[in-house]
Motif scaffolding. Structure first.
Motif, PDB file in Angstrom:
ATOM      1  N   ILE A  34       0.870  -1.097   0.001  1.00 48.47           N
ATOM      2  CA  ILE A  34      -0.135   0.033  -0.076  1.00 48.47           C
ATOM      3  C   ILE A  34       0.911   1.248  -0.030  1.00 48.47           C
ATOM      4  N   LEU A  38       0.716   4.336  -2.684  1.00 52.15           N
ATOM      5  CA  LEU A  38       0.699   5.643  -2.402  1.00 52.15           C
ATOM      6  C   LEU A  38       1.781   6.695  -2.968  1.00 52.15           C
ATOM      7  N   SER A  51      -5.124  11.598   2.271  1.00 49.14           N
ATOM      8  CA  SER A  51      -4.430  10.140   2.610  1.00 49.14           C
ATOM      9  C   SER A  51      -4.750   9.754   4.259  1.00 49.14           C
ATOM     10  N   SER A  54      -8.023   9.472   5.386  1.00 51.45           N
ATOM     11  CA  SER A  54      -8.668   8.252   4.789  1.00 51.45           C
ATOM     12  C   SER A  54      -8.161   7.107   5.439  1.00 51.45           C
ATOM     13  N   ILE A  55      -6.931   6.856   5.717  1.00 46.24           N
ATOM     14  CA  ILE A  55      -6.036   5.693   6.328  1.00 46.24           C
ATOM     15  C   ILE A  55      -6.756   5.874   7.614  1.00 46.24           C
ATOM     16  N   LEU A  58     -10.059   4.005   8.107  1.00 44.93           N
ATOM     17  CA  LEU A  58     -10.061   2.637   7.848  1.00 44.93           C
ATOM     18  C   LEU A  58     -10.167   1.725   9.099  1.00 44.93           C
ATOM     19  N   CYS A  72      -9.660  -3.562   3.087  1.00 43.89           N
ATOM     20  CA  CYS A  72      -9.121  -2.016   3.419  1.00 43.89           C
ATOM     21  C   CYS A  72      -8.256  -1.621   1.994  1.00 43.89           C
ATOM     22  N   GLU A  73      -7.507  -2.731   1.692  1.00 46.83           N
ATOM     23  CA  GLU A  73      -6.621  -2.650   0.724  1.00 46.83           C
ATOM     24  C   GLU A  73      -7.350  -2.220  -0.654  1.00 46.83           C
ATOM     25  N   LYS A  75     -10.320  -0.761  -0.908  1.00 47.91           N
ATOM     26  CA  LYS A  75     -10.918   0.906  -0.717  1.00 47.91           C
ATOM     27  C   LYS A  75      -9.753   1.597  -1.187  1.00 47.91           C
ATOM     28  N   THR A  76      -8.485   1.312  -0.670  1.00 46.96           N
ATOM     29  CA  THR A  76      -7.571   2.547  -0.791  1.00 46.96           C
ATOM     30  C   THR A  76      -7.202   2.461  -2.281  1.00 46.96           C
ATOM     31  N   LEU A  79      -9.707   4.293  -3.981  1.00 47.68           N
ATOM     32  CA  LEU A  79      -9.447   5.834  -3.859  1.00 47.68           C
ATOM     33  C   LEU A  79      -8.667   6.448  -4.506  1.00 47.68           C
ATOM     34  N   LEU A  80      -7.465   5.763  -4.748  1.00 49.52           N
ATOM     35  CA  LEU A  80      -6.235   6.211  -5.549  1.00 49.52           C
ATOM     36  C   LEU A  80      -6.622   6.108  -6.806  1.00 49.52           C
TER      37      LEU A  80
END
Length: 429
Positions: A34, A38, A51, A54-55, A58, A72-73, A75-76, A79-80
């Motif tokens: 992750i 990022l 970020s 957002s994190i 989570l 979670c991964e 969703k991240t 988002l990215l």
């Protein structure tokens, strides 16, 4: 039994320990993955802005919640992806704007080039550069009263101008009497005091009396030729700003023809010369000799006698106005002869630390626009040259101006062939 149970316990403990290590390793790998994602998409500012928020929102992925970590991964990454898509859209918009701007620039350049006439160089020997600078746009606001006067008396926006005070009334009378005789309508006397203004008015001579200007007009009351000379360059500037070409004239000049019929008008400044023959007036090679240099002892120099600052034609161009500004500015600070300063500013080239004047210039014909040295040393003693009729004769080389001016009128106007004989070549010391 006890030994068996102990072995089973140790086995279960070891399995649990191995499972815990596997979960920790997996979590670390996912975290690194992750972080790399990022860092790749937002190397500068993601961690310090959206970020972090957002994190932090989570859910915590503990050792036994691998499914939550995967969610979670996901969703991240989503988002990215959205952020990346938004940035790509903005980049496309900026690129399109840049393209449109470049097109507009190219179009503007094309329109400009279309307005400017571009010419190809012609065959050898046929190419000529531009000779005349464009005239300035007239600005009547600089002196509405003078503009109104010039509108009445100038011809084709050209005018003869002289400056005079009450100390030179007799010479001035010869000056305007011969102008009238020739039939020149466009001339003007700048009266530097009330007495000369009344004198011009009584003789029906066009004149202009300056308004008081911080004491500058007091120069006209001082019997000092150099003071009047410095003033004339500032006065001339107003004529040029108004859009008029000026034939600046000293008063020790006898007019025999209309000078406007003999001008070329192809330069910023057209001036009579102090030269006495073709070489000195139009230029010649003068060899400088330095014997110590041996083989290269002789160096060729180019020389020309100076332009006369008492009779020149000047067009209303930017270089002409710059010339007047330069001369006037120096004469305000230096004790110098205006003719020297006039020639220095007109002829000095650019060099390190100095930007020369970019003005076009022409030397007048020395036998049409004649100085008194040419007349008394050459012309009167030459049978052929004495038959010529000059346009003007300037008594600049002699101090006994009044008597010689009268003799010139007798010789050229009244036909008295002996009128010039009594005078020596020069003025006695």
């Amino acid at each position: 039994m006890i030994g068996l149970r102990e072995r089973e316990g140790r086995l279960m403990k070891n399995n649990s320990h191995s499972l815990l290590i596997s979960i920790i390793v997996t979590t670390v790998i996912i975290g690194v993955l992750i972080g790399c994602i990022l860092l790749f998409y937002f190397p500068n500012d993601f961690f310090v802005s959206q970020s972090i928020t957002s994190i932090r929102l989570l859910p915590f992925a503990g050792p036994k919640t691998q499914e939550n970590s995967t969610e979670c991964e996901s969703k991240t990454v989503a988002l990215l992806s959205d952020k990346n898509a938004e940035l790509k859209k903005q980049l496309r918009e900026l690129t399109e704007r840049l393209r449109i701007a470049e097109q507009g620039k190219d179009q503007t350049e094309k329109e400009f080039l279309a307005l400017v006439k571009q010419e190809k160089a012609g065959p050898f020997g046929t190419v000529k550069a531009l000779r005349t600078n464009p005239i300035v746009a007239p600005d009547e606001s600089v002196n509405p009263r003078l503009a109104n006067l010039l509108e009445k008396i100038a011809v084709k926006r050209e005018i003869i101008v002289t400056l005079a005070n009450s100390n030179v009334k007799e010479i001035l009378e010869i000056w305007f009497t011969n102008i009238k005789r020739v039939g020149i309508p466009n001339y003007l006397v700048v009266a530097l005091d009330d007495e000369i203004a009344k004198f011009c008015e009584s003789n029906q001579v066009p004149f202009y009396k300056r308004d008081p200007d911080n004491g500058i007009d007091t120069v006209g009351k001082i019997p000092n030729g150099e003071a009047v000379s410095s003033l004339k360059f500032r006065i001339l500037r107003e004529f040029l700003q108004l859009g008029y070409s000026v034939l600046l004239s000293d008063i020790d000049i006898v007019y025999l023809q209309n000078p406007f019929d003999h001008l070329y008008r192809d330069s910023d400044v057209e001036s009579m010369s102090d030269g006495h023959n073709n070489m000195t007036a139009y230029g010649y090679n003068d060899v400088f000799n330095d014997p110590g240099m041996g083989w290269s002892s002789g160096v060729f120099t180019r020389r020309i006698f100076v332009y006369n600052a008492g009779f020149f034609y000047i067009r209303p161009t930017i270089p002409s106005i710059e010339l007047l500004d330069r001369v006037a500015a120096r004469l305000l600070k230096e004790k110098a002869w205006d003719q020297v300063v006039f020639n220095e500013e007109l002829f000095h080239p650019s060099y390190p630390g100095y930007d020369g004047l970019h003005a076009a210039k022409r030397t007048m014909d020395i036998y049409l626009f004649m100085n008194s040295r040419v007349l008394f040393k050459t012309v009167r003693n030459n049978a052929n040259l004495s038959k010529l009729k000059p346009v003007i004769i300037h008594l600049n080389y002699h101090r006994d101006k009044l008597t010689r001016m009268k003799a010139v009128v007798e010789y050229y106007v009244n036909g008295n062939q002996d009128a010039l004989k009594p005078f020596p070549d020069g003025t006695p010391r």
